[in-house]
Design a protein around this motif. Sequence first.
Motif, PDB file in Angstrom:
ATOM      1  N   VAL A 130       3.221  -3.561   4.044  1.00 22.18           N
ATOM      2  CA  VAL A 130       2.339  -2.442   3.701  1.00 22.18           C
ATOM      3  C   VAL A 130       2.672  -2.019   2.277  1.00 22.18           C
ATOM      4  CG1 VAL A 130       1.615  -0.093   4.271  1.00 22.18           C
ATOM      5  CG2 VAL A 130       2.242  -1.688   6.106  1.00 22.18           C
ATOM      6  N   LEU A 131       1.664  -1.992   1.427  1.00 22.33           N
ATOM      7  CA  LEU A 131       1.817  -1.561   0.048  1.00 22.33           C
ATOM      8  C   LEU A 131       1.019  -0.285  -0.158  1.00 22.33           C
ATOM      9  CD1 LEU A 131       1.341  -4.968  -1.811  1.00 22.33           C
ATOM     10  CD2 LEU A 131       3.488  -3.863  -1.146  1.00 22.33           C
ATOM     11  N   LEU A 132       1.574   0.640  -0.918  1.00 20.98           N
ATOM     12  CA  LEU A 132       0.914   1.897  -1.234  1.00 20.98           C
ATOM     13  C   LEU A 132       0.804   2.043  -2.746  1.00 20.98           C
ATOM     14  CD1 LEU A 132       2.784   4.228   1.276  1.00 20.98           C
ATOM     15  CD2 LEU A 132       0.481   3.281   1.518  1.00 20.98           C
ATOM     16  N   MET A 170      -2.925  -0.308 -15.002  1.00 19.70           N
ATOM     17  CA  MET A 170      -2.477  -0.617 -13.654  1.00 19.70           C
ATOM     18  C   MET A 170      -1.747   0.607 -13.063  1.00 19.70           C
ATOM     19  SD  MET A 170      -3.481  -3.670 -12.987  1.00 19.70           S
ATOM     20  CE  MET A 170      -2.640  -4.976 -12.158  1.00 19.70           C
ATOM     21  N   VAL A 171      -1.854   0.764 -11.790  1.00 17.37           N
ATOM     22  CA  VAL A 171      -1.230   1.849 -11.047  1.00 17.37           C
ATOM     23  C   VAL A 171       0.035   1.307 -10.396  1.00 17.37           C
ATOM     24  CG1 VAL A 171      -1.576   3.411  -9.104  1.00 17.37           C
ATOM     25  CG2 VAL A 171      -3.475   2.887 -10.619  1.00 17.37           C
ATOM     26  N   ASP A 172       1.056   2.137 -10.287  1.00 17.55           N
ATOM     27  CA  ASP A 172       2.275   1.713  -9.620  1.00 17.55           C
ATOM     28  C   ASP A 172       2.003   1.445  -8.144  1.00 17.55           C
ATOM     29  OD1 ASP A 172       3.963   1.817 -11.833  1.00 17.55           O
ATOM     30  OD2 ASP A 172       4.402   3.939 -11.523  1.00 17.55           O
ATOM     31  N   VAL A 173       2.525   0.319  -7.678  1.00 17.96           N
ATOM     32  CA  VAL A 173       2.389  -0.084  -6.276  1.00 17.96           C
ATOM     33  C   VAL A 173       3.793  -0.259  -5.728  1.00 17.96           C
ATOM     34  CG1 VAL A 173       1.575  -1.887  -4.707  1.00 17.96           C
ATOM     35  CG2 VAL A 173       0.181  -1.218  -6.680  1.00 17.96           C
ATOM     36  N   ARG A 174       4.009   0.257  -4.541  1.00 18.14           N
ATOM     37  CA  ARG A 174       5.325   0.129  -3.919  1.00 18.14           C
ATOM     38  C   ARG A 174       5.198  -0.353  -2.490  1.00 18.14           C
ATOM     39  NH1 ARG A 174       6.203   4.726  -0.744  1.00 18.14           N
ATOM     40  NH2 ARG A 174       4.769   6.422  -1.176  1.00 18.14           N
ATOM     41  N   THR A 175       6.266  -0.964  -2.031  1.00 21.66           N
ATOM     42  CA  THR A 175       6.330  -1.399  -0.641  1.00 21.66           C
ATOM     43  C   THR A 175       6.638  -0.192   0.230  1.00 21.66           C
ATOM     44  OG1 THR A 175       7.118  -3.574  -1.329  1.00 21.66           O
ATOM     45  CG2 THR A 175       7.462  -2.964   0.983  1.00 21.66           C
ATOM     46  N   GLY A 182      -8.829   1.358 -10.926  1.00 21.85           N
ATOM     47  CA  GLY A 182      -7.917   0.213 -10.945  1.00 21.85           C
ATOM     48  C   GLY A 182      -6.906   0.180  -9.818  1.00 21.85           C
ATOM     49  N   ILE A 183      -7.003   1.096  -8.868  1.00 21.05           N
ATOM     50  CA  ILE A 183      -6.037   1.131  -7.773  1.00 21.05           C
ATOM     51  C   ILE A 183      -6.197  -0.086  -6.872  1.00 21.05           C
ATOM     52  CG2 ILE A 183      -5.309   2.401  -5.705  1.00 21.05           C
ATOM     53  CD1 ILE A 183      -6.002   4.979  -7.264  1.00 21.05           C
ATOM     54  N   GLY A 184      -7.422  -0.417  -6.518  1.00 23.84           N
ATOM     55  CA  GLY A 184      -7.662  -1.593  -5.683  1.00 23.84           C
ATOM     56  C   GLY A 184      -7.179  -2.867  -6.370  1.00 23.84           C
ATOM     57  N   ARG A 185      -7.461  -2.998  -7.640  1.00 24.33           N
ATOM     58  CA  ARG A 185      -7.013  -4.172  -8.404  1.00 24.33           C
ATOM     59  C   ARG A 185      -5.485  -4.216  -8.453  1.00 24.33           C
ATOM     60  NH1 ARG A 185      -9.344  -7.837 -11.364  1.00 24.33           N
ATOM     61  NH2 ARG A 185     -11.330  -6.717 -11.326  1.00 24.33           N
ATOM     62  N   SER A 186      -4.850  -3.072  -8.651  1.00 23.71           N
ATOM     63  CA  SER A 186      -3.383  -3.029  -8.681  1.00 23.71           C
ATOM     64  C   SER A 186      -2.797  -3.461  -7.337  1.00 23.71           C
ATOM     65  CB  SER A 186      -2.895  -1.625  -9.043  1.00 23.71           C
ATOM     66  OG  SER A 186      -3.256  -1.295 -10.360  1.00 23.71           O
ATOM     67  N   LEU A 187      -3.381  -2.983  -6.261  1.00 20.86           N
ATOM     68  CA  LEU A 187      -2.914  -3.381  -4.927  1.00 20.86           C
ATOM     69  C   LEU A 187      -3.098  -4.873  -4.713  1.00 20.86           C
ATOM     70  CD1 LEU A 187      -4.228  -0.375  -2.862  1.00 20.86           C
ATOM     71  CD2 LEU A 187      -1.836  -1.139  -2.903  1.00 20.86           C
ATOM     72  N   ASP A 194      -2.889   6.971  -2.775  1.00 19.48           N
ATOM     73  CA  ASP A 194      -4.340   6.923  -2.884  1.00 19.48           C
ATOM     74  C   ASP A 194      -4.947   5.593  -2.469  1.00 19.48           C
ATOM     75  OD1 ASP A 194      -4.407   9.559  -4.155  1.00 19.48           O
ATOM     76  OD2 ASP A 194      -3.413   8.534  -5.811  1.00 19.48           O
ATOM     77  N   GLY A 195      -4.105   4.621  -2.167  1.00 18.46           N
ATOM     78  CA  GLY A 195      -4.599   3.317  -1.750  1.00 18.46           C
ATOM     79  C   GLY A 195      -3.557   2.595  -0.924  1.00 18.46           C
ATOM     80  N   ILE A 196      -4.037   1.665  -0.107  1.00 15.79           N
ATOM     81  CA  ILE A 196      -3.160   0.929   0.794  1.00 15.79           C
ATOM     82  C   ILE A 196      -3.638  -0.511   0.917  1.00 15.79           C
ATOM     83  CG2 ILE A 196      -4.504   1.640   2.840  1.00 15.79           C
ATOM     84  CD1 ILE A 196      -1.830   1.683   4.401  1.00 15.79           C
ATOM     85  N   ALA A 197      -2.688  -1.412   1.047  1.00 14.71           N
ATOM     86  CA  ALA A 197      -2.967  -2.805   1.409  1.00 14.71           C
ATOM     87  C   ALA A 197      -2.045  -3.142   2.562  1.00 14.71           C
ATOM     88  CB  ALA A 197      -2.708  -3.736   0.231  1.00 14.71           C
TER      89      ALA A 197
END
Length: 151
Positions: free
Chosen positions: A51-53, A1-6, A92-97, A59-62
């Motif tokens: 917004v999550l990065l 999993m990749v770190d996701v932050r607000t 796995g970035i999309g899955r992590s987001l 490298d990814g956003i939700a």
Amino acid sequence: MVDVRTAGPEDAPAAGRLLDAFNREYDAATPGADWLAQRLVELMGRGGTLVLLAGDGPDGIAVVRVRPGLWSAGDEWYLAELYVVPGRRGEGIGRSLLTAVLDRARAGGADLVDLATSEDDVAARGLYESVGFTRFEDGDGGLSFFYELEL
């Protein structure tokens, strides 16, 4: 999993660049990265937009829009955007987001997370279905349609 932050207002330029790149990749109209960054600051300031990065780039956003539920006491979370830069897909970035969105929705007492995607976005559909999203079709096995009207 990749770190996701607000994301916060300081992240708006990077978030704007990701959203602009998303639309450009799919030949969709975009008002530009700077305008999107300003709009995200406004929306995050109002509340109701998360917004999550993910990743160092990032490298990814939700982007999630939270709205009160009509048929229940909880909120409904609409996943408006989920994007990973092309060079980082499959890591796995999309899955992590997506997992981060679902975790935050559950923690916030949401009753529903919904989204729309195109029929030809097979990778995204596979991701959504792999975490338990249900695709709805009519009784004849046809497609559901998402409608918009620009005002």
